[in-house]
Design a protein around this motif. Sequence first.
Motif, short mmCIF file in Angstrom:
data_model
loop_
_atom_site.label_atom_id
_atom_site.label_comp_id
_atom_site.label_asym_id
_atom_site.label_seq_id
_atom_site.Cartn_x
_atom_site.Cartn_y
_atom_site.Cartn_z
N ARG A 38 0.83 -1.21 0.00
CA ARG A 38 0.00 0.00 0.00
C ARG A 38 0.86 1.26 0.00
NH1 ARG A 38 -5.05 0.17 0.94
NH2 ARG A 38 -5.04 -1.87 1.98
N GLU A 39 1.93 1.24 0.79
CA GLU A 39 2.80 2.40 0.89
C GLU A 39 3.63 2.60 -0.37
OE1 GLU A 39 1.20 1.35 4.65
OE2 GLU A 39 2.36 0.10 3.27
N VAL A 40 3.99 1.50 -1.04
CA VAL A 40 4.67 1.61 -2.34
C VAL A 40 3.76 2.33 -3.33
CG1 VAL A 40 5.47 0.31 -4.35
CG2 VAL A 40 6.20 -0.35 -2.04
N GLY A 41 2.50 1.91 -3.40
CA GLY A 41 1.56 2.56 -4.30
C GLY A 41 1.35 4.02 -3.97
N GLU A 42 1.30 4.32 -2.67
CA GLU A 42 1.13 5.71 -2.24
C GLU A 42 2.29 6.57 -2.71
OE1 GLU A 42 1.22 8.17 1.98
OE2 GLU A 42 0.62 6.05 1.99
N GLU B 142 6.99 -4.39 -9.45
CA GLU B 142 7.17 -5.83 -9.30
C GLU B 142 6.70 -6.24 -7.91
OE1 GLU B 142 10.90 -9.06 -9.25
OE2 GLU B 142 11.26 -6.95 -9.73
N THR B 143 5.88 -7.26 -7.82
CA THR B 143 5.49 -7.78 -6.52
C THR B 143 5.35 -9.30 -6.59
OG1 THR B 143 4.04 -7.43 -4.61
CG2 THR B 143 2.96 -7.53 -6.77
N LYS B 144 5.17 -9.91 -5.42
CA LYS B 144 5.28 -11.37 -5.31
C LYS B 144 4.08 -11.96 -4.58
CE LYS B 144 10.18 -10.56 -4.43
NZ LYS B 144 9.97 -9.17 -3.97
N VAL B 145 3.71 -13.17 -4.99
CA VAL B 145 2.64 -13.93 -4.34
C VAL B 145 3.26 -14.80 -3.25
CG1 VAL B 145 0.76 -15.56 -4.68
CG2 VAL B 145 1.46 -14.05 -6.57
N TRP B 146 2.72 -14.73 -2.02
CA TRP B 146 3.25 -15.56 -0.95
C TRP B 146 2.65 -16.96 -1.04
CZ3 TRP B 146 7.43 -16.17 1.15
CH2 TRP B 146 7.61 -16.89 2.34
N ILE B 147 3.36 -17.94 -0.46
CA ILE B 147 2.98 -19.35 -0.57
C ILE B 147 1.59 -19.64 0.00
CG2 ILE B 147 5.35 -20.19 -0.66
CD1 ILE B 147 5.11 -20.84 2.34
N SER B 148 1.15 -18.84 0.96
CA SER B 148 -0.18 -19.05 1.55
C SER B 148 -1.29 -18.79 0.55
CB SER B 148 -0.35 -18.15 2.78
OG SER B 148 0.66 -18.41 3.74
N ASP B 149 -0.97 -18.12 -0.54
CA ASP B 149 -1.95 -17.82 -1.58
C ASP B 149 -1.70 -18.61 -2.85
OD1 ASP B 149 -3.55 -16.06 -0.17
OD2 ASP B 149 -2.39 -14.29 -0.74
N PHE B 150 -0.96 -19.74 -2.75
CA PHE B 150 -0.72 -20.58 -3.92
C PHE B 150 -1.95 -21.43 -4.24
CE2 PHE B 150 4.21 -20.99 -4.35
CZ PHE B 150 4.29 -19.61 -4.47
N GLY B 151 -2.06 -21.79 -5.51
CA GLY B 151 -3.24 -22.45 -6.04
C GLY B 151 -3.84 -21.53 -7.07
N HIS B 152 -4.53 -22.08 -8.07
CA HIS B 152 -5.00 -21.26 -9.19
C HIS B 152 -5.93 -20.14 -8.76
CE1 HIS B 152 -7.39 -20.21 -12.80
NE2 HIS B 152 -6.21 -20.34 -13.40
N SER C 260 -2.95 -5.78 -6.29
CA SER C 260 -3.25 -4.63 -7.15
C SER C 260 -4.10 -3.60 -6.39
CB SER C 260 -3.96 -5.08 -8.43
OG SER C 260 -5.19 -5.71 -8.14
N GLY C 261 -5.00 -4.09 -5.52
CA GLY C 261 -5.81 -3.18 -4.72
C GLY C 261 -4.97 -2.37 -3.76
N LYS C 262 -4.02 -3.01 -3.09
CA LYS C 262 -3.16 -2.30 -2.15
C LYS C 262 -2.24 -1.32 -2.88
CE LYS C 262 -3.27 -6.14 1.10
NZ LYS C 262 -2.57 -7.32 1.64
N LEU C 263 -1.73 -1.75 -4.03
CA LEU C 263 -0.86 -0.87 -4.82
C LEU C 263 -1.63 0.25 -5.49
CD1 LEU C 263 1.31 -3.67 -6.43
CD2 LEU C 263 2.23 -1.83 -5.01
N GLY C 264 -2.93 0.06 -5.68
CA GLY C 264 -3.76 1.06 -6.32
C GLY C 264 -3.55 1.12 -7.82
N VAL C 265 -3.31 -0.04 -8.43
CA VAL C 265 -3.10 -0.10 -9.88
C VAL C 265 -3.97 -1.19 -10.48
CG1 VAL C 265 -0.73 0.75 -9.70
CG2 VAL C 265 -1.15 -1.71 -9.66
N ASP C 266 -4.26 -1.05 -11.76
CA ASP C 266 -5.03 -2.07 -12.47
C ASP C 266 -4.13 -3.15 -13.07
OD1 ASP C 266 -7.46 -0.74 -11.98
OD2 ASP C 266 -7.16 0.56 -13.73
#
Length: 292
Positions: free
Chosen positions: A51-55, A70-80, A91-97
Amino acid sequence: MILTLNNGVSMPALGFGVYQTPPDATAEAVQTALETGYRLIDTAAAYGNEREVGEAIRRSGLDRDEVFIETKVWISDFGHEETLHAFDKSSGKLGVDRIDLFILHQALPTRFDLTQGAYRALETLLSDGRVRAIGVSNFMPEHLDALMKEAGVVPAVNQVEVHPYFTQPEVQAADADRGIVTQAWSPIGGITSYRGTGAATSTFDDPVIVGIADAHGRTPAQVMLRWHLQEGRSAIPKSVRPERIAENFGVFDFDLTDAERAALDALDTGIRHGPDPRDITLEAYGSPIPEA
């Protein structure tokens, strides 16, 4: 200096990282980096500061297309489906589409089915135009081999620990064979400052690196970053100090000789300082990523 990824997308070779930067310090640090000239910002869902990066990017006044995110998906959110939702969270935290480079943070070898599902989600996001490039982080050669048994898109980037004390030549070779850019985290060996190598207190004190720096009238950090760039890698140093942020960016007006680069290559100890990617499990490393 610009690198062309294997899908034709252009990415700045030198970026600015925010690993372990507290959220309340992130916006100011990123804004300083953008004012200095950085145009690649690397963050991750697990860092807790998207969020602060986007700000900071919005505050900068730069056009969205001028900054490579550039950002990364953590393992807790793996799966399709989980990873598709991870994109929505990031994208919501970064404020970008659209995210420029979206990568898997680890390989999760004990649940590689989830890793494969997560990567399929990245391919979906790429096909839909919601990301411009996809990649991985901390993938060893065997992880790349396993991934490509099912994947249709070769990762554009593999972000791994690389500094003069740990060069991972086998990973770099596996990346090069596939046209994958190796991106160095801890590129100036900051991680060696608090985990001893047996060779010197840290890369910053190494007599070879210091000697090369003195010969060029530069700092050890600048020498190490120049080494990465001349060897074709991307590097993402981090700092919250304005003078260090500027120092790390001042690496485009000198060259290391072949002998100097070889001397830096020869410092490799083979000792990893970060977690072993082969040991990552949900049980030990899983942590839910907040929705907002």
